[in-house]
Design a protein around this motif. Structure first.
Motif, PDB file in Angstrom:
ATOM      1  N   THR A 167      32.121  24.119 -25.756  1.00 37.75           N
ATOM      2  CA  THR A 167      31.122  23.937 -26.817  1.00 37.75           C
ATOM      3  C   THR A 167      30.572  22.514 -26.810  1.00 37.75           C
ATOM      4  OG1 THR A 167      32.844  23.359 -28.441  1.00 37.75           O
ATOM      5  CG2 THR A 167      32.207  25.679 -28.270  1.00 37.75           C
ATOM      6  N   PHE A 168      30.784  21.796 -25.698  1.00 40.03           N
ATOM      7  CA  PHE A 168      30.364  20.397 -25.634  1.00 40.03           C
ATOM      8  C   PHE A 168      28.848  20.295 -25.738  1.00 40.03           C
ATOM      9  CE2 PHE A 168      29.749  16.249 -23.518  1.00 40.03           C
ATOM     10  CZ  PHE A 168      30.673  15.497 -24.233  1.00 40.03           C
ATOM     11  N   TRP A 169      28.386  19.589 -26.731  1.00 39.73           N
ATOM     12  CA  TRP A 169      26.962  19.374 -26.996  1.00 39.73           C
ATOM     13  C   TRP A 169      26.204  20.689 -27.217  1.00 39.73           C
ATOM     14  CZ3 TRP A 169      24.733  14.842 -23.567  1.00 39.73           C
ATOM     15  CH2 TRP A 169      25.174  13.632 -24.126  1.00 39.73           C
ATOM     16  N   LEU A 170      26.918  21.715 -27.640  1.00 37.36           N
ATOM     17  CA  LEU A 170      26.267  23.001 -27.865  1.00 37.36           C
ATOM     18  C   LEU A 170      25.243  22.926 -28.996  1.00 37.36           C
ATOM     19  CD1 LEU A 170      26.523  25.748 -26.483  1.00 37.36           C
ATOM     20  CD2 LEU A 170      28.041  26.475 -28.331  1.00 37.36           C
ATOM     21  N   LYS A 171      25.505  22.033 -29.945  1.00 32.13           N
ATOM     22  CA  LYS A 171      24.603  21.889 -31.077  1.00 32.13           C
ATOM     23  C   LYS A 171      23.450  20.921 -30.775  1.00 32.13           C
ATOM     24  CE  LYS A 171      28.195  22.899 -34.506  1.00 32.13           C
ATOM     25  NZ  LYS A 171      28.936  22.404 -35.701  1.00 32.13           N
ATOM     26  N   LYS A 172      23.498  20.304 -29.606  1.00 36.17           N
ATOM     27  CA  LYS A 172      22.418  19.405 -29.213  1.00 36.17           C
ATOM     28  C   LYS A 172      21.258  20.226 -28.634  1.00 36.17           C
ATOM     29  CE  LYS A 172      24.912  15.743 -30.146  1.00 36.17           C
ATOM     30  NZ  LYS A 172      24.583  14.816 -31.257  1.00 36.17           N
ATOM     31  N   THR A 173      20.170  19.552 -28.361  1.00 42.44           N
ATOM     32  CA  THR A 173      19.014  20.234 -27.800  1.00 42.44           C
ATOM     33  C   THR A 173      19.317  20.702 -26.383  1.00 42.44           C
ATOM     34  OG1 THR A 173      18.072  18.205 -26.908  1.00 42.44           O
ATOM     35  CG2 THR A 173      17.466  18.801 -29.177  1.00 42.44           C
ATOM     36  N   ARG A 174      18.568  21.690 -25.917  1.00 38.38           N
ATOM     37  CA  ARG A 174      18.771  22.214 -24.571  1.00 38.38           C
ATOM     38  C   ARG A 174      18.599  21.120 -23.524  1.00 38.38           C
ATOM     39  NH1 ARG A 174      15.533  27.508 -22.774  1.00 38.38           N
ATOM     40  NH2 ARG A 174      16.879  28.327 -24.436  1.00 38.38           N
ATOM     41  N   GLY A 175      17.661  20.208 -23.761  1.00 39.11           N
ATOM     42  CA  GLY A 175      17.420  19.130 -22.808  1.00 39.11           C
ATOM     43  C   GLY A 175      18.635  18.244 -22.618  1.00 39.11           C
ATOM     44  N   LEU A 176      19.312  17.891 -23.732  1.00 37.52           N
ATOM     45  CA  LEU A 176      20.503  17.053 -23.639  1.00 37.52           C
ATOM     46  C   LEU A 176      21.644  17.786 -22.939  1.00 37.52           C
ATOM     47  CD1 LEU A 176      20.547  15.245 -27.113  1.00 37.52           C
ATOM     48  CD2 LEU A 176      20.194  14.215 -24.865  1.00 37.52           C
ATOM     49  N   ARG A 177      21.785  19.076 -23.250  1.00 38.34           N
ATOM     50  CA  ARG A 177      22.849  19.853 -22.607  1.00 38.34           C
ATOM     51  C   ARG A 177      22.631  19.909 -21.101  1.00 38.34           C
ATOM     52  NH1 ARG A 177      21.949  23.621 -26.647  1.00 38.34           N
ATOM     53  NH2 ARG A 177      21.232  25.193 -25.154  1.00 38.34           N
ATOM     54  N   TRP A 178      21.407  20.182 -20.689  1.00 45.18           N
ATOM     55  CA  TRP A 178      21.116  20.265 -19.262  1.00 45.18           C
ATOM     56  C   TRP A 178      21.219  18.907 -18.586  1.00 45.18           C
ATOM     57  CZ3 TRP A 178      21.145  24.019 -15.904  1.00 45.18           C
ATOM     58  CH2 TRP A 178      21.056  25.342 -16.374  1.00 45.18           C
ATOM     59  N   ALA A 179      20.908  17.864 -19.319  1.00 45.08           N
ATOM     60  CA  ALA A 179      21.080  16.515 -18.765  1.00 45.08           C
ATOM     61  C   ALA A 179      22.555  16.260 -18.471  1.00 45.08           C
ATOM     62  CB  ALA A 179      20.547  15.471 -19.742  1.00 45.08           C
ATOM     63  N   PHE A 180      23.416  16.699 -19.387  1.00 41.81           N
ATOM     64  CA  PHE A 180      24.858  16.538 -19.178  1.00 41.81           C
ATOM     65  C   PHE A 180      25.313  17.333 -17.960  1.00 41.81           C
ATOM     66  CE2 PHE A 180      29.130  18.335 -19.878  1.00 41.81           C
ATOM     67  CZ  PHE A 180      29.877  17.164 -19.857  1.00 41.81           C
ATOM     68  N   TYR A 181      24.865  18.589 -17.841  1.00 40.68           N
ATOM     69  CA  TYR A 181      25.261  19.413 -16.692  1.00 40.68           C
ATOM     70  C   TYR A 181      24.765  18.793 -15.383  1.00 40.68           C
ATOM     71  CZ  TYR A 181      25.962  22.924 -20.371  1.00 40.68           C
ATOM     72  OH  TYR A 181      26.368  23.591 -21.505  1.00 40.68           O
ATOM     73  N   MET A 182      23.550  18.252 -15.403  1.00 42.71           N
ATOM     74  CA  MET A 182      23.012  17.633 -14.186  1.00 42.71           C
ATOM     75  C   MET A 182      23.810  16.394 -13.795  1.00 42.71           C
ATOM     76  SD  MET A 182      20.586  19.488 -13.002  1.00 42.71           S
ATOM     77  CE  MET A 182      21.540  20.898 -13.580  1.00 42.71           C
ATOM     78  N   ILE A 183      24.268  15.643 -14.794  1.00 44.64           N
ATOM     79  CA  ILE A 183      25.095  14.467 -14.509  1.00 44.64           C
ATOM     80  C   ILE A 183      26.408  14.893 -13.857  1.00 44.64           C
ATOM     81  CG2 ILE A 183      26.456  12.624 -15.577  1.00 44.64           C
ATOM     82  CD1 ILE A 183      24.176  12.328 -17.631  1.00 44.64           C
TER      83      ILE A 183
END
Length: 479
Positions: free
Chosen positions: A442-458
């Motif tokens: 659930t990490f950053w699940l409540k954040k925007t999709r852009g932030l979540r995908w930024a985390f996955y890309m990192i």
């Protein structure tokens, strides 16, 4: 076939597409596909050992059917022992034959007798310790009438050989996994996304953390006599993170891959390095093996019932057998015995179940008592892992002696600064997600999709940047 290989990167999408978009409407076809895929996955390593897993599966499938028919207790027990002897006999031969022969020779040499042993060039089949325990759980549960025997041989073959967890667990119980092969499975996008996230985190643990820790840990352990105590401590700590990242990473990939196909496997790691005592550590480390020994060995021996001697005896038995399960080396036996010594005071003081909840459950940070308890438990665990990693008991003892020497005050000769930063970031994410099944569920699940995908890309970028030039096998493949 390794999860961290090009072969698997091609294999998984082919099986996934065929499974969901070609044979989706027929459950039997789906199960048959999983059997074929699992045998291809296993046979990719050495096709000759497919005969072992097929033989073990057919033996327990047949015994299960006979147990259903047989009503006489003595004959039912005979069938159970037949399964135990066949399965443990195969495991014992392939894994422990040369160990016992060599130990026998060494014992006689102490009395001045020289014996020329007849050892064999035996190759240890990958995953034999895991699938042996998995199929044994089926026979034992059927014998105890905790589970109805199956008449569906395809489902049973799929249960024993299910490729995501075949070679290094989790060790699934028939009562949990086998019924899932009977039920129709529907494609759910959310489950696939969840599975991919857990796979991603598993690869991060394995490639970024474990493999890079291995580079330094191997150098230090293999040349331990050349390093100061501080460097030896660094090596022990790095191996501690290596084995966690390696094995829990495998479990995450296995559980996530299973979810891609509509299956739910049991959690195998629950953030063990945040444990406040050794008892809690063993409730959180390799959960599928710990609970297997608890249910099929510890409790039948009497568990914690009875007097002090019975409690101590049963605790030593389960830990030493657990150590011996890991490998044919006395270092593993000592590793198990040392964990038993840590555990027994808690058991006798009736404090072995003091920490059943998540640490710092209602706060962001642990209090002073929790922090010191975690630090002490981690330190004790680091010492036990030295025996797990060392080649011999003598090597382990000299390594530990080196750590606790005056040279521990020196500046370490090996200083993997970038790796230590990654470990801190990794454990920070693990801490934030410690209440979940896996850290980024659930990490950053409540954040925007852009932030979540930024985390996955990192995370993906780190996997590529810090991927080792030489492909590292998973540690538990050797068990």
């Amino acid at each position: 076939m390794l999860f961290n290989s090009i072969d698997f990167a091609l294999f998984l999408p082919i099986v996934f597409v065929t499974y969901w978009f070609v044979v989706q409407k027929r459950l039997k076809f789906q199960n048959a596909l999983l059997v074929i895929a699992s045998y291809v996955f296993y046979g990719w390593w050495d096709y000759r050992f497919l005969s072992l897993i097929i033989f073990s599966s057919l033996v327990d499938y047949t015994i299960g059917k006979q147990l259903k028919k047989e009503k006489i207790p003595s004959k039912r027990k005979l069938l159970l022992w037949l399964s135990i002897i066949v399965n443990l006999g195969l495991l014992g031969f392939f894994k422990y034959y040369n160990f016992f022969v060599d130990s026998f020779v060494e014992a006689f040499s102490l009395f001045g007798n020289k014996i020329t042993p007849n050892t064999l060039n035996i190759i240890l089949p990958v995953g034999i310790s895991f699938y042996t325990f998995q199929t044994l759980s089926y026979t034992i549960d059927v014998y105890k009438k905790h589970l109805k025997p199956t008449d569906d041989i395809i489902s049973f073959l799929a249960f024993v050989s299910f490729f995501p967890q075949l070679v290094a667990g989790p060790i699934e119980r028939a009562s949990n996994l086998l019924p899932q092969f009977y039920r129709k499975r529907e494609f759910h996008y959310s489950k696939v996304v969840d599975g991919c996230k857990q796979i991603l985190w598993g690869f991060f643990k394995k490639i970024v953390i474990a493999d890079n820790c291995a580079t330094y840990a191997n150098t230090i352990f293999n040349n331990s006599e050349d390093y100061s105590g501080s460097t030896l401590l660094v090596g022990a700590v790095l191996f501690t993170f290596q084995i966690y990242g390696d094995f829990s990473g495998y479990s995450d990939i296995a559980i996530g891959t299973s979810r891609l196909f509509g299956f739910n496997l049991k959690q195998n790691f629950a953030f063990p390095y945040f444990s406040r005592d050794i008892a809690e550590f063993w409730r959180r480390w390799h959960i599928s093996l710990s609970t297997w020994f608890r249910d099929y060995l510890y409790i039948p021996l009497g568990g914690s019932r009875g007097g002090i001697w019975t409690k101590v005896r049963n605790t030593f038995i389960i830990f030493i057998v657990s150590g011996f399960w890991h490998g044919a080396n006395w270092t593993f036996v000592v590793w198990g015995g040392l964990n038993a010594l840590y555990f027994i005071p808690l058991l006798l003081a009736k404090k072995n179940r003091s920490h059943l909840n998540v640490v710092a459950q209602n706060s962001n940070l642990p209090n002073f008592k929790e922090f010191t308890s975690m630090l002490l438990t981690f330190g004790l665990t680091v010492i036990t892992w030295v025996f797990f990693r060392a080649e011999t008991i003598g090597h382990a003892l000299s390594y530990i002696k080196g750590i606790f020497s005056v040279s521990i005050l020196k500046i370490p000769e090996v200083r993997p600064t970038n790796l230590l930063v990654l470990i801190v970031l990794f454990m920070s994410v693990e801490w934030i997600g410690r209440k979940q099944e896996y850290a980024i569920e659930t990490f950053w699940l409540k954040k925007t999709r852009g932030l979540r995908w930024a985390f996955y890309m990192i995370v993906i970028a780190l996997i590529f940047i810090f991927s080792s030039e030489s492909q590292q096998d998973f540690i538990y493949f050797q068990f």
